[in-house]
Design an enzyme around this catalytic site. Structure first.
Site, PDB file in Angstrom:
ATOM      1  N   THR A 167      -8.355  11.216   7.377  1.00  0.00           N
ATOM      2  CA  THR A 167      -7.277  10.952   8.338  1.00  0.00           C
ATOM      3  C   THR A 167      -6.767   9.534   8.136  1.00  0.00           C
ATOM      4  O   THR A 167      -7.423   8.695   7.503  1.00  0.00           O
ATOM      5  CB  THR A 167      -7.778  11.120   9.778  1.00  0.00           C
ATOM      6  OG1 THR A 167      -8.958  10.326   9.965  1.00  0.00           O
ATOM      7  CG2 THR A 167      -8.111  12.575  10.074  1.00  0.00           C
ATOM      8  N   ASP A 206     -13.452   6.481   7.569  1.00  0.00           N
ATOM      9  CA  ASP A 206     -14.522   7.494   7.447  1.00  0.00           C
ATOM     10  C   ASP A 206     -14.731   8.225   8.766  1.00  0.00           C
ATOM     11  O   ASP A 206     -15.868   8.498   9.166  1.00  0.00           O
ATOM     12  CB  ASP A 206     -15.844   6.849   7.001  1.00  0.00           C
ATOM     13  CG  ASP A 206     -15.755   6.206   5.632  1.00  0.00           C
ATOM     14  OD1 ASP A 206     -16.416   5.187   5.421  1.00  0.00           O
ATOM     15  OD2 ASP A 206     -15.015   6.737   4.774  1.00  0.00           O
ATOM     16  N   ARG A 214       0.823  -1.204   0.000  1.00  0.00           N
ATOM     17  CA  ARG A 214       0.000   0.000   0.000  1.00  0.00           C
ATOM     18  C   ARG A 214       0.864   1.264   0.000  1.00  0.00           C
ATOM     19  O   ARG A 214       0.654   2.186  -0.783  1.00  0.00           O
ATOM     20  CB  ARG A 214      -0.920  -0.003   1.224  1.00  0.00           C
ATOM     21  CG  ARG A 214      -1.871   1.195   1.288  1.00  0.00           C
ATOM     22  CD  ARG A 214      -2.590   1.237   2.629  1.00  0.00           C
ATOM     23  NE  ARG A 214      -3.304   0.008   2.896  1.00  0.00           N
ATOM     24  CZ  ARG A 214      -4.548  -0.250   2.483  1.00  0.00           C
ATOM     25  NH1 ARG A 214      -5.190   0.648   1.755  1.00  0.00           N
ATOM     26  NH2 ARG A 214      -5.133  -1.405   2.784  1.00  0.00           N
ATOM     27  N   ASP A 259     -11.941   1.576  13.220  1.00  0.00           N
ATOM     28  CA  ASP A 259     -12.583   2.738  13.843  1.00  0.00           C
ATOM     29  C   ASP A 259     -12.160   4.049  13.209  1.00  0.00           C
ATOM     30  O   ASP A 259     -12.791   5.087  13.416  1.00  0.00           O
ATOM     31  CB  ASP A 259     -12.285   2.777  15.340  1.00  0.00           C
ATOM     32  CG  ASP A 259     -12.983   1.667  16.102  1.00  0.00           C
ATOM     33  OD1 ASP A 259     -12.572   1.382  17.250  1.00  0.00           O
ATOM     34  OD2 ASP A 259     -13.938   1.079  15.545  1.00  0.00           O
ATOM     35  N   ARG A 289      -9.313   3.072  -2.426  1.00  0.00           N
ATOM     36  CA  ARG A 289      -8.161   2.691  -1.629  1.00  0.00           C
ATOM     37  C   ARG A 289      -8.143   3.536  -0.359  1.00  0.00           C
ATOM     38  O   ARG A 289      -8.248   4.761  -0.429  1.00  0.00           O
ATOM     39  CB  ARG A 289      -6.847   2.934  -2.379  1.00  0.00           C
ATOM     40  CG  ARG A 289      -6.715   2.221  -3.713  1.00  0.00           C
ATOM     41  CD  ARG A 289      -6.692   0.727  -3.570  1.00  0.00           C
ATOM     42  NE  ARG A 289      -5.672   0.269  -2.625  1.00  0.00           N
ATOM     43  CZ  ARG A 289      -5.569  -0.986  -2.206  1.00  0.00           C
ATOM     44  NH1 ARG A 289      -6.423  -1.900  -2.618  1.00  0.00           N
ATOM     45  NH2 ARG A 289      -4.606  -1.320  -1.368  1.00  0.00           N
ATOM     46  N   LEU A 331      -6.239   5.419   2.506  1.00  0.00           N
ATOM     47  CA  LEU A 331      -4.953   6.112   2.441  1.00  0.00           C
ATOM     48  C   LEU A 331      -4.280   6.133   3.812  1.00  0.00           C
ATOM     49  O   LEU A 331      -4.944   6.279   4.849  1.00  0.00           O
ATOM     50  CB  LEU A 331      -5.163   7.539   1.941  1.00  0.00           C
ATOM     51  CG  LEU A 331      -5.687   7.648   0.502  1.00  0.00           C
ATOM     52  CD1 LEU A 331      -6.124   9.074   0.191  1.00  0.00           C
ATOM     53  CD2 LEU A 331      -4.624   7.190  -0.485  1.00  0.00           C
ATOM     54  N   HIS A 366     -18.785  10.868   1.797  1.00  0.00           N
ATOM     55  CA  HIS A 366     -19.306   9.542   2.138  1.00  0.00           C
ATOM     56  C   HIS A 366     -20.827   9.591   2.094  1.00  0.00           C
ATOM     57  O   HIS A 366     -21.439  10.544   2.590  1.00  0.00           O
ATOM     58  CB  HIS A 366     -18.834   9.132   3.535  1.00  0.00           C
ATOM     59  CG  HIS A 366     -19.293   7.752   3.923  1.00  0.00           C
ATOM     60  ND1 HIS A 366     -18.679   6.614   3.462  1.00  0.00           N
ATOM     61  CD2 HIS A 366     -20.334   7.339   4.699  1.00  0.00           C
ATOM     62  CE1 HIS A 366     -19.305   5.552   3.946  1.00  0.00           C
ATOM     63  NE2 HIS A 366     -20.311   5.968   4.700  1.00  0.00           N
TER      64      HIS A 366
END
Length: 537
Positions: free
Chosen positions: A136, A151, A61, A148, A87, A89, A104
């Protein structure tokens, strides 16, 4: 502001942002991790540079993200916008990048994950929506996903969207996209482009300049954004503001260009009256002009050319037109402009102006000259009115009648000329405050009786205005339009005394037979529409 976009498929949100250029923002590059993604072709059609960085089968990744960073390195941008970039990040990408936004399809923290629409339906949610948030890191050191943290970035804005009975996943997906994401994402980008956003990463919150909790908040989630504070409302002791729906494509006074800066800003009443005037002239295909005073027409006409239409509209009631609002449905030419400035007007609204017309109009320092563009088709489906404790919403009154919609109920059929005049009168009386009655001759108003609590009084006012204030024309041989049925035949007696020869009205009164008999007695033609057209605000 320059943007970098990242998408794995169609990138519809990115293209919507590119087309709207909120706050002047534009894409410097769009990157995808799939060479076959349709977003590549869509970006090329808009002359946006593209980069493709596919992930190798054995590539980690973070190694892939480093190649993404290398691909973006030649481009200048201050904000990254994700749209279906499939993907997650890590900090490898996020740390060296400016703020990265994602949208979202749910009102986070509800329904995170890849099937928010299906999850919302399975749960039985009545309202869903979308969330634009700052992205984030959601990847642990060992490369595993921190569930957690998916999103979970600071929320910039949200847009609620209703769930309707019988909705399938695809129905909800489309509604969230077009009614939610297409509104919220451009709004968020606009705030960033205007440098109005402060992201507090430590506190996990976003602040928008002006969002101070006052009576006119800078963001009204699910509706519109404040465009400007106004000097005052309907009266000087009332504070006011104007809000804008950034996604509205229909010609509107809120989004109009002002060509006469010496005139200053529009007032609350200017906005209200100009909106009503513009809404009226959108009814007509032929060159049309209207003069509005206190939200009701003082005159309206169509003709073969704009100058003639304006002259006929104005001559309905030049006394009441003093200090009024002018609306035109064609580019304003010099001949029309000369007539507009011949008497005191405060606003003129048109879909464009010739240079000669602007020279004439801008001589009047107090005259607001609004260019609303050429999108005069009515596309906004709803109207709304704020109430204390709630709001009223309704379908827009877009009825447009033809001869086939009219039921002749009298012994005499209306002539072809009368039918044309009756249909013109009906389209115009829709925009007069109820109780409303309008006299017309040909396709021009002769007398207008607005906002009476008694319908016969509305007829009397229309008769009085036609006799006392119309210049160069009269109601003799004309037609009468009423926005609701006539409860008594006395309305017909007053109209007949004014010289009216044909009537259009909804019908449906308990005394229709008496009203029809009164028309027959005066050899008047009358048609029923079967529908009324009240206007109460």
């Amino acid at each position: 502001m320059k943007l970098a976009g990242m998408a794995s498929n169609r990138g519809r949100n990115l293209m919507n942002i590119a087309d709207r250029a909120p706050g002047g923002a534009e894409f410097g590059v769009v990157l995808t991790n799939d060479a076959d993604a349709p977003v590549v072709e869509k970006a090329h059609k808009r002359s946006i540079a593209t980069e493709v960085v596919e992930r190798g089968a054995d590539e980690s990744r973070r190694d892939h993200e480093r190649r993404v960073l290398n691909a973006l390195e030649p481009y200048e941008f201050e904000l990254v916008c994700l749209d279906g970039y499939m993907r997650l990040l890590s900090e490898t990408f996020l740390d060296p990048m400016p703020t990265t936004l994602n949208v979202h399809p749910s009102l986070l923290p509800a329904f995170p994950g890849t099937d928010a629409w299906g999850d919302a339906l399975a749960y039985g949610a009545k309202t869903v929506g979308c969330t634009v948030h700052a992205v984030t890191n959601a990847i642990a050191e060992d490369g595993s996903i921190i569930e957690d943290a998916v999103d979970a970035g600071p929320v910039v804005t949200q847009e609620p969207v209703p769930v309707y009975e019988g909705d399938e996943r695809e129905d909800l997906q489309d509604r969230v996209l077009y009614q939610g994401e297409f509104r919220a994402y451009p709004r968020a980008v606009k705030w960033f482009a205007e440098d109005r956003v402060d992201v507090d990463w430590a506190a996990d919150r976003v602040a928008v300049e002006g969002d101070d909790g006052g009576q006119f908040p800078a963001r009204w989630v699910g509706s519109a954004d404040r465009a400007a504070d106004l000097r005052y409302g309907e009266n000087p002791h009332q504070d006011a503001a104007v809000y804008t729906d950034y996604t509205c494509e229909e010609a509107s006074v809120v989004g109009a260009d002002q060509h006469n800066p010496a005139a200053g800003d529009l007032s609350y009443n200017n906005y209200n009256d100009a909106d009503g005037a513009l809404d009226l002239i959108k009814e007509f295909d032929r060159p049309a002009a209207a003069v509005i005073k206190h939200t009701s027409p003082a005159g309206c006409a169509t003709a073969g050319d704009l100058a003639t239409a304006y002259e006929r509209a104005l001559s309905t009631d030049p006394k009441s037109a003093f200090g009024g609002i002018v609306a035109l449905n064609r580019e304003c030419d010099a001949a029309t402009a000369e007539q507009v400035v011949d008497s005191f007007k405060v606003v003129v609204v048109a879909p464009g102006y010739t240079d000669d017309a602007l020279d004439v109009l801008c001589r009047k320092e107090s005259l607001q000259v609004l260019d609303v563009g050429d999108r005069l088709d009515a596309t906004e489906p709803l109207t709304e009115k704020k109430l204390v404790g709630g709001r009223l919403l309704q379908e827009r009154d877009r009825q447009t009648l033809t001869r086939a919609d009219l039921e002749t109920v009298t012994e005499r059929e209306p002539t072809d000329e009368e039918v044309e005049s009756l249909l013109f009168g009906w389209q115009t009386v829709k925009h007069v405050m109820s109780n409303a009655v309008l006299f017309a001759n040909g396709t021009e108003t002769v007398g207008i009786g607005p906002g009476q609590v008694s319908r016969v009084d509305a007829v009397k006012v229309a008769k009085m205005k036609a006799k006392a204030d119309a210049e160069g024309k009269s109601a003799e041989g004309g037609v009468m339009a009423s926005d609701a049925f006539f409860p008594f035949p006395d309305n017909i007696e007053v109209a007949a005394d004014a010289g009216i020869e044909a009537v259009i009205q909804p019908g449906g009164s308990k005394r229709d037979d008496e009203v029809i008999a009164a028309c027959d007695e005066h050899d008047m033609a009358m048609v029923f529409t079967g529908q009324r057209c009240f206007r109460h605000d």
